[in-house]
Design a protein around this motif. Structure first.
Motif, PDB file in Angstrom:
ATOM      1  N   ASP A   1     -75.784 -13.839 -46.421  1.00 14.27           N
ATOM      2  CA  ASP A   1     -74.729 -12.981 -45.852  1.00 14.27           C
ATOM      3  C   ASP A   1     -73.166 -14.009 -46.018  1.00 14.27           C
ATOM      4  O   ASP A   1     -72.422 -13.337 -46.487  1.00 14.27           O
ATOM      5  CB  ASP A   1     -75.083 -12.871 -44.451  1.00 14.27           C
ATOM      6  CG  ASP A   1     -73.966 -11.873 -43.751  1.00 14.27           C
ATOM      7  OD1 ASP A   1     -73.690 -10.761 -44.226  1.00 14.27           O
ATOM      8  OD2 ASP A   1     -73.508 -12.360 -42.656  1.00 14.27           O
ATOM      9  N   VAL A   2     -73.204 -15.150 -45.838  1.00 15.58           N
ATOM     10  CA  VAL A   2     -71.895 -15.881 -45.808  1.00 15.58           C
ATOM     11  C   VAL A   2     -71.610 -15.864 -47.507  1.00 15.58           C
ATOM     12  O   VAL A   2     -70.448 -15.726 -47.691  1.00 15.58           O
ATOM     13  CB  VAL A   2     -72.418 -17.493 -45.484  1.00 15.58           C
ATOM     14  CG1 VAL A   2     -71.081 -18.366 -45.969  1.00 15.58           C
ATOM     15  CG2 VAL A   2     -72.665 -17.326 -44.036  1.00 15.58           C
ATOM     16  N   MET A   3     -72.670 -15.964 -48.351  1.00 15.22           N
ATOM     17  CA  MET A   3     -72.274 -16.008 -49.813  1.00 15.22           C
ATOM     18  C   MET A   3     -71.733 -14.628 -50.229  1.00 15.22           C
ATOM     19  O   MET A   3     -70.465 -14.362 -51.022  1.00 15.22           O
ATOM     20  CB  MET A   3     -73.380 -16.263 -50.567  1.00 15.22           C
ATOM     21  CG  MET A   3     -73.830 -17.690 -50.781  1.00 15.22           C
ATOM     22  SD  MET A   3     -75.379 -18.017 -51.865  1.00 15.22           S
ATOM     23  CE  MET A   3     -74.998 -17.173 -53.118  1.00 15.22           C
TER      24      MET A   3
ATOM     25  N   ARG B   1     -70.080 -12.593 -48.155  1.00 20.23           N
ATOM     26  CA  ARG B   1     -68.802 -12.502 -47.684  1.00 20.23           C
ATOM     27  C   ARG B   1     -67.731 -13.259 -48.272  1.00 20.23           C
ATOM     28  O   ARG B   1     -66.807 -12.810 -48.447  1.00 20.23           O
ATOM     29  CB  ARG B   1     -68.793 -12.934 -46.178  1.00 20.23           C
ATOM     30  CG  ARG B   1     -69.381 -11.796 -45.161  1.00 20.23           C
ATOM     31  CD  ARG B   1     -68.948 -12.085 -43.638  1.00 20.23           C
ATOM     32  NE  ARG B   1     -70.252 -12.742 -43.487  1.00 20.23           N
ATOM     33  CZ  ARG B   1     -70.243 -13.887 -42.410  1.00 20.23           C
ATOM     34  NH1 ARG B   1     -69.094 -14.278 -41.913  1.00 20.23           N
ATOM     35  NH2 ARG B   1     -71.252 -14.473 -42.305  1.00 20.23           N
ATOM     36  N   THR B   2     -68.115 -14.348 -48.871  1.00 21.10           N
ATOM     37  CA  THR B   2     -67.231 -15.142 -49.545  1.00 21.10           C
ATOM     38  C   THR B   2     -66.796 -14.473 -50.767  1.00 21.10           C
ATOM     39  O   THR B   2     -65.665 -14.768 -51.247  1.00 21.10           O
ATOM     40  CB  THR B   2     -67.657 -16.613 -49.483  1.00 21.10           C
ATOM     41  OG1 THR B   2     -68.040 -16.933 -48.243  1.00 21.10           O
ATOM     42  CG2 THR B   2     -66.875 -17.723 -50.115  1.00 21.10           C
ATOM     43  N   LEU B   3     -67.892 -14.322 -51.707  1.00 22.57           N
ATOM     44  CA  LEU B   3     -67.640 -13.942 -53.042  1.00 22.57           C
ATOM     45  C   LEU B   3     -67.493 -12.468 -53.346  1.00 22.57           C
ATOM     46  O   LEU B   3     -66.673 -12.276 -54.157  1.00 22.57           O
ATOM     47  CB  LEU B   3     -69.149 -14.331 -53.691  1.00 22.57           C
ATOM     48  CG  LEU B   3     -69.321 -15.753 -53.758  1.00 22.57           C
ATOM     49  CD1 LEU B   3     -70.648 -16.116 -54.564  1.00 22.57           C
ATOM     50  CD2 LEU B   3     -68.291 -16.678 -54.384  1.00 22.57           C
TER      51      LEU B   3
ATOM     52  N   SER C   1     -66.709 -10.164 -50.421  1.00 20.09           N
ATOM     53  CA  SER C   1     -66.103  -9.488 -49.420  1.00 20.09           C
ATOM     54  C   SER C   1     -66.881  -8.512 -48.547  1.00 20.09           C
ATOM     55  O   SER C   1     -66.279  -7.292 -48.266  1.00 20.09           O
ATOM     56  CB  SER C   1     -64.498  -9.003 -49.731  1.00 20.09           C
ATOM     57  OG  SER C   1     -63.867  -9.949 -50.166  1.00 20.09           O
TER      58      SER C   1
ATOM     59  N   SER D   1     -70.838  -7.840 -46.428  1.00 23.30           N
ATOM     60  CA  SER D   1     -71.741  -8.732 -45.603  1.00 23.30           C
ATOM     61  C   SER D   1     -73.160  -7.554 -45.691  1.00 23.30           C
ATOM     62  O   SER D   1     -73.014  -6.522 -46.042  1.00 23.30           O
ATOM     63  CB  SER D   1     -71.381  -9.093 -44.494  1.00 23.30           C
ATOM     64  OG  SER D   1     -71.225  -8.124 -43.535  1.00 23.30           O
TER      65      SER D   1
END
Length: 181
Positions: A36-38, A40-42, A44, A46
């Motif tokens: 989920d973090v990846m 959101r980071t890569l 945008s 989730s």
């Protein structure tokens, strides 16, 4: 006492299954959060409903299946320092009183959490995540099962303290095979 140790060894395998379920849930939760973090980071974006799924499914699976194993392992605080100051007879009396008190409280927890789980089953309690309702009520049964296993652990400790001379707050397994006892 040999039969008690054999029964306890079987119960120990059930506790190990619970700790494995908890461990697998920790790994699954970790992978879901990292993914989920990846995302959101890569990208945008989730996982839709990821937080709710972790909160309502993964967290109970992390805590409750392994609770009996943690309780039996001796990492939870007991009254060891205070008990060492008394003689063996007084230690045994205090330990029996503590176990009976714990059993009373734990049986109440099992009773009320079972009633809550049955109410959740009857009402089919669910939680919304990403516009969909996911059933929550099956996870309510983890609580009475976990505390029921702690009740069983305490019953084994009670039986051990009744049958053996040396009092103990833990169900310490004998060294070597059970058949040699």
């Amino acid at each position: 006492m040999k039969g008690v140790w054999k029964a306890y060894r079987l119960f120990h395998y059930l506790k190990l299954i619970g700790i494995w379920i908890s461990g697998i849930a920790v790994v699954a939760m970790m992978l879901l959060i990292v993914y989920d973090v990846m995302m959101r980071t890569l990208f945008s974006s989730s996982i839709r409903g990821g937080f709710e799924i972790i909160q309502n499914y993964m967290m109970p699976l992390v805590v409750f299946p392994g609770l009996a194993y943690v309780y039996s392992s001796g990492v939870l605080p007991k009254m060891d320092l205070l008990l060492d100051r008394f003689g063996a007879g007084m230690q045994k009396a205090i330990i029996l009183l503590m176990i009976l008190l714990e059993l009373f409280v734990l049986v109440l927890i099992v009773q009320f959490s079972w009633a809550y789980a049955m109410d959740g089953l009857e009402r089919e309690i669910a939680f919304p995540a990403a516009g969909t309702l996911y059933p929550l009520y099956p996870f309510f049964f983890l609580i009475p099962i976990a505390f029921g296993m702690i009740v069983i652990e305490n019953l084994f400790i009670l039986i051990r303290n009744i049958l053996e001379k040396k009092p103990s707050l833990l169900m310490e397994e004998p060294k070597g095979p059970v058949e040699d006892l």
